[in-house]
Write an enzyme that holds these catalytic residues in place. Sequence first.
Site, mmCIF file in Angstrom:
data_model
loop_
_atom_site.group_PDB
_atom_site.id
_atom_site.type_symbol
_atom_site.label_atom_id
_atom_site.label_comp_id
_atom_site.label_asym_id
_atom_site.label_seq_id
_atom_site.Cartn_x
_atom_site.Cartn_y
_atom_site.Cartn_z
ATOM 1 N N LYS A 7 -10.904 11.797 15.310
ATOM 2 C CA LYS A 7 -9.539 11.418 15.705
ATOM 3 C C LYS A 7 -8.751 12.657 16.120
ATOM 4 O O LYS A 7 -8.055 12.673 17.147
ATOM 5 C CB LYS A 7 -8.817 10.720 14.550
ATOM 6 C CG LYS A 7 -9.398 9.369 14.192
ATOM 7 C CD LYS A 7 -8.727 8.814 12.949
ATOM 8 C CE LYS A 7 -9.541 7.658 12.368
ATOM 9 N NZ LYS A 7 -9.115 7.278 11.019
ATOM 10 N N HIS B 125 -0.206 17.604 4.498
ATOM 11 C CA HIS B 125 -1.435 18.110 5.111
ATOM 12 C C HIS B 125 -1.152 19.494 5.710
ATOM 13 O O HIS B 125 -0.244 19.656 6.534
ATOM 14 C CB HIS B 125 -1.911 17.177 6.232
ATOM 15 C CG HIS B 125 -2.432 15.846 5.756
ATOM 16 N ND1 HIS B 125 -2.665 15.549 4.432
ATOM 17 C CD2 HIS B 125 -2.785 14.732 6.454
ATOM 18 C CE1 HIS B 125 -3.137 14.313 4.337
ATOM 19 N NE2 HIS B 125 -3.214 13.793 5.547
ATOM 20 N N GLU C 70 -12.299 11.459 10.560
ATOM 21 C CA GLU C 70 -11.047 12.201 10.741
ATOM 22 C C GLU C 70 -11.163 13.243 11.867
ATOM 23 O O GLU C 70 -10.275 13.368 12.695
ATOM 24 C CB GLU C 70 -10.707 12.892 9.416
ATOM 25 C CG GLU C 70 -9.264 13.295 9.281
ATOM 26 C CD GLU C 70 -8.343 12.127 8.916
ATOM 27 O OE1 GLU C 70 -8.795 10.967 8.922
ATOM 28 O OE2 GLU C 70 -7.163 12.399 8.639
ATOM 29 N N GLY D 98 -3.341 10.708 1.558
ATOM 30 C CA GLY D 98 -3.801 10.329 2.892
ATOM 31 C C GLY D 98 -4.928 9.315 2.853
ATOM 32 O O GLY D 98 -5.221 8.673 3.861
ATOM 33 N N CYS E 186 -2.482 11.095 10.528
ATOM 34 C CA CYS E 186 -1.525 11.926 9.780
ATOM 35 C C CYS E 186 -1.741 13.433 9.995
ATOM 36 O O CYS E 186 -0.800 14.219 9.838
ATOM 37 C CB CYS E 186 -1.555 11.570 8.304
ATOM 38 S SG CYS E 186 -3.192 11.267 7.649
ATOM 39 N N VAL F 161 1.447 3.476 2.421
ATOM 40 C CA VAL F 161 2.347 3.592 3.576
ATOM 41 C C VAL F 161 3.403 2.477 3.533
ATOM 42 O O VAL F 161 4.583 2.705 3.814
ATOM 43 C CB VAL F 161 1.554 3.569 4.899
ATOM 44 C CG1 VAL F 161 2.486 3.586 6.098
ATOM 45 C CG2 VAL F 161 0.582 4.748 4.952
ATOM 46 N N GLY G 10 0.812 -1.227 0.000
ATOM 47 C CA GLY G 10 0.000 0.000 0.000
ATOM 48 C C GLY G 10 0.839 1.268 0.000
ATOM 49 O O GLY G 10 2.070 1.227 -0.073
ATOM 50 N N ASN H 53 2.239 13.825 5.092
ATOM 51 C CA ASN H 53 1.330 12.821 5.672
ATOM 52 C C ASN H 53 1.816 11.394 5.576
ATOM 53 O O ASN H 53 1.520 10.589 6.456
ATOM 54 C CB ASN H 53 -0.064 12.939 5.038
ATOM 55 C CG ASN H 53 -0.033 12.866 3.533
ATOM 56 O OD1 ASN H 53 0.539 13.751 2.885
ATOM 57 N ND2 ASN H 53 -0.623 11.847 2.958
HETATM 58 P P1 NAP Z 1 -3.562 1.326 1.244
HETATM 59 O O1 NAP Z 1 -2.735 2.059 0.248
HETATM 60 O O2 NAP Z 1 -4.985 1.055 0.915
HETATM 61 O O3 NAP Z 1 -2.821 -0.086 1.568
HETATM 62 C C1 NAP Z 1 -3.459 -1.125 2.294
HETATM 63 C C2 NAP Z 1 -2.549 -2.349 2.453
HETATM 64 O O4 NAP Z 1 -3.279 -3.361 3.175
HETATM 65 C C3 NAP Z 1 -2.120 -2.994 1.131
HETATM 66 O O5 NAP Z 1 -0.819 -3.516 1.267
HETATM 67 C C4 NAP Z 1 -3.116 -4.155 0.995
HETATM 68 O O6 NAP Z 1 -2.621 -5.250 0.242
HETATM 69 C C5 NAP Z 1 -3.231 -4.591 2.443
HETATM 70 N N1 NAP Z 1 -4.441 -5.386 2.649
HETATM 71 C C6 NAP Z 1 -5.698 -5.147 2.210
HETATM 72 N N2 NAP Z 1 -6.541 -6.161 2.579
HETATM 73 C C7 NAP Z 1 -5.772 -7.046 3.264
HETATM 74 C C8 NAP Z 1 -6.027 -8.304 3.904
HETATM 75 N N3 NAP Z 1 -7.269 -8.834 3.905
HETATM 76 N N4 NAP Z 1 -5.009 -8.933 4.538
HETATM 77 C C9 NAP Z 1 -3.753 -8.397 4.531
HETATM 78 N N5 NAP Z 1 -3.444 -7.214 3.947
HETATM 79 C C10 NAP Z 1 -4.433 -6.557 3.314
HETATM 80 O O7 NAP Z 1 -3.578 2.085 2.642
HETATM 81 P P2 NAP Z 1 -2.488 3.111 3.262
HETATM 82 O O8 NAP Z 1 -2.763 4.499 2.829
HETATM 83 O O9 NAP Z 1 -1.126 2.543 3.061
HETATM 84 O O10 NAP Z 1 -2.906 3.077 4.814
HETATM 85 C C11 NAP Z 1 -2.578 2.003 5.681
HETATM 86 C C12 NAP Z 1 -2.956 2.410 7.106
HETATM 87 O O11 NAP Z 1 -2.172 3.538 7.500
HETATM 88 C C13 NAP Z 1 -4.426 2.832 7.268
HETATM 89 O O12 NAP Z 1 -4.907 2.423 8.516
HETATM 90 C C14 NAP Z 1 -4.357 4.341 7.180
HETATM 91 O O13 NAP Z 1 -5.431 4.977 7.839
HETATM 92 C C15 NAP Z 1 -3.047 4.605 7.906
HETATM 93 N N6 NAP Z 1 -2.404 5.877 7.568
HETATM 94 C C16 NAP Z 1 -2.288 6.275 6.265
HETATM 95 C C17 NAP Z 1 -1.666 7.506 5.994
HETATM 96 C C18 NAP Z 1 -1.501 8.042 4.597
HETATM 97 O O14 NAP Z 1 -1.084 9.226 4.474
HETATM 98 N N7 NAP Z 1 -1.779 7.273 3.543
HETATM 99 C C19 NAP Z 1 -1.171 8.290 7.029
HETATM 100 C C20 NAP Z 1 -1.300 7.829 8.336
HETATM 101 C C21 NAP Z 1 -1.909 6.622 8.589
HETATM 102 P P3 NAP Z 1 -3.089 -5.549 -1.298
HETATM 103 O O15 NAP Z 1 -2.213 -4.684 -2.174
HETATM 104 O O16 NAP Z 1 -2.791 -7.005 -1.451
HETATM 105 O O17 NAP Z 1 -4.542 -5.208 -1.398
#
Ligand code: NAP
Length: 351
Positions: free
Chosen positions: A207, A244, A204, A182, A151, A17, A15, A329
């Site tokens: 939080k 952000h 959001e 984000g 974030c 992050v 993903g 973020n």
């Molecule tokens: P993302 O891009 O949607 O990535 C999600 C990850 O989870 C992918 O590796 C996905 O794998 C995996 N996943 C999905 N379903 C799964 C399952 N059933 N079993 C195991 N793995 C699975 O999300 P993200 O933006 O990286 O965010 C991840 C977390 O960090 C979230 O809780 C988010 O709120 C938090 N966060 C994000 C940010 C930001 O700026 N993006 C900042 C702070 C916190 P596949 O590729 O195989 O689907």
Amino acid sequence: MSPAKTPVGILGATGVVGQRLLALLDTHPWFEPVWLAASDRSAGKPYAVAARWGLSTPLPERFAALPVSPAEPASCPAKIVFAALDAALARELEPAFAAAGHAVISNSSALRMQADVPLVVPECNPEHLALIERQPSYGRNGGFAVTNPNCSTVGLVLALAPLERAFGLDSVFAVTLQAVSGAGYPGVAALDILGNAIPYIAHEEEKLEVEAQKILGRLTAAGIEPAGFRVSAHCNRVAVVDGHLESVSVKLKRRAPLAEVAEALRGFRGRPQELGLPSAPAAPLLVTEAPDRPQPRLDSGAGGGMTAVVGRLRPCPLLDYKFTVLSHNTLRGAAGAALLNAELLRAEGRL
Ligand code: NAP
């Protein structure tokens, strides 16, 4: 792998992050990724096939052929697991990994407000890491979970921490302009966000209105006693890729001249700087005098994306002072935050 490096795993490695974590860990002096896990859709595929690499730096070659593992504790050979999963999934998987003896360094909101789980920004509340000793798995097999904040909370709390320490905070009013990265990948549809702003991000504001008080709260025998200030937040999604931006007004408990407030922000340092942790920026806050900064495109990379930039500090006709704060973020707000937490845990002998 260099014998001096500690093996680590990434849960949610494909993903937004997870990719940032992999890129940061590529050159990390202490940690080496050996286990990359994601959903069943990705498991078994080479990482380069499963992940749609979205960073401007190339995917480090040595990870490209690594097969993606299923997200099961038994398949992970590393004690330390960085977790970057959706909150609903994290609520189920993170406790399972901790119960199996892993040190889970989480980005999700699932466990953040749980009483025995530290919510840590290393410059603000390193002492809260002691909470891990109160987690049931810790006594059994050394497993535990540590979280970093939302974030948007990160930038806000980095700016609030020196003000709470120096003057005490009474109330905080924050309006965010949050980048599309984000929302993860693929995130908000292009047709919804291009040339637009959306005045709603699910869960959001809730939080942002509680996390800073836990982070700036006091560790007591009974748990964390939250800081007493109130926060009102408005969260907006805007057509920015990374960074952000937040417009913040604060009411202080002790009135102070503007120069003293600026000095408190400028002089802010914490444990990561004292310890010289690998991901610690020289200063967690940069205060700019420029009338039109910080801006996401120009400033979100400050301190390698780990420094929050504060600008436009001025009196507020409603509360005492107002300013703008910007933080990256996916670096300070996610991958870099998790890495700094892991470095602090290791430097303090907790891994
Ligand atoms: P993302 O891009 O949607 O990535 C999600 C990850 O989870 C992918 O590796 C996905 O794998 C995996 N996943 C999905 N379903 C799964 C399952 N059933 N079993 C195991 N793995 C699975 O999300 P993200 O933006 O990286 O965010 C991840 C977390 O960090 C979230 O809780 C988010 O709120 C938090 N966060 C994000 C940010 C930001 O700026 N993006 C900042 C702070 C916190 P596949 O590729 O195989 O689907």
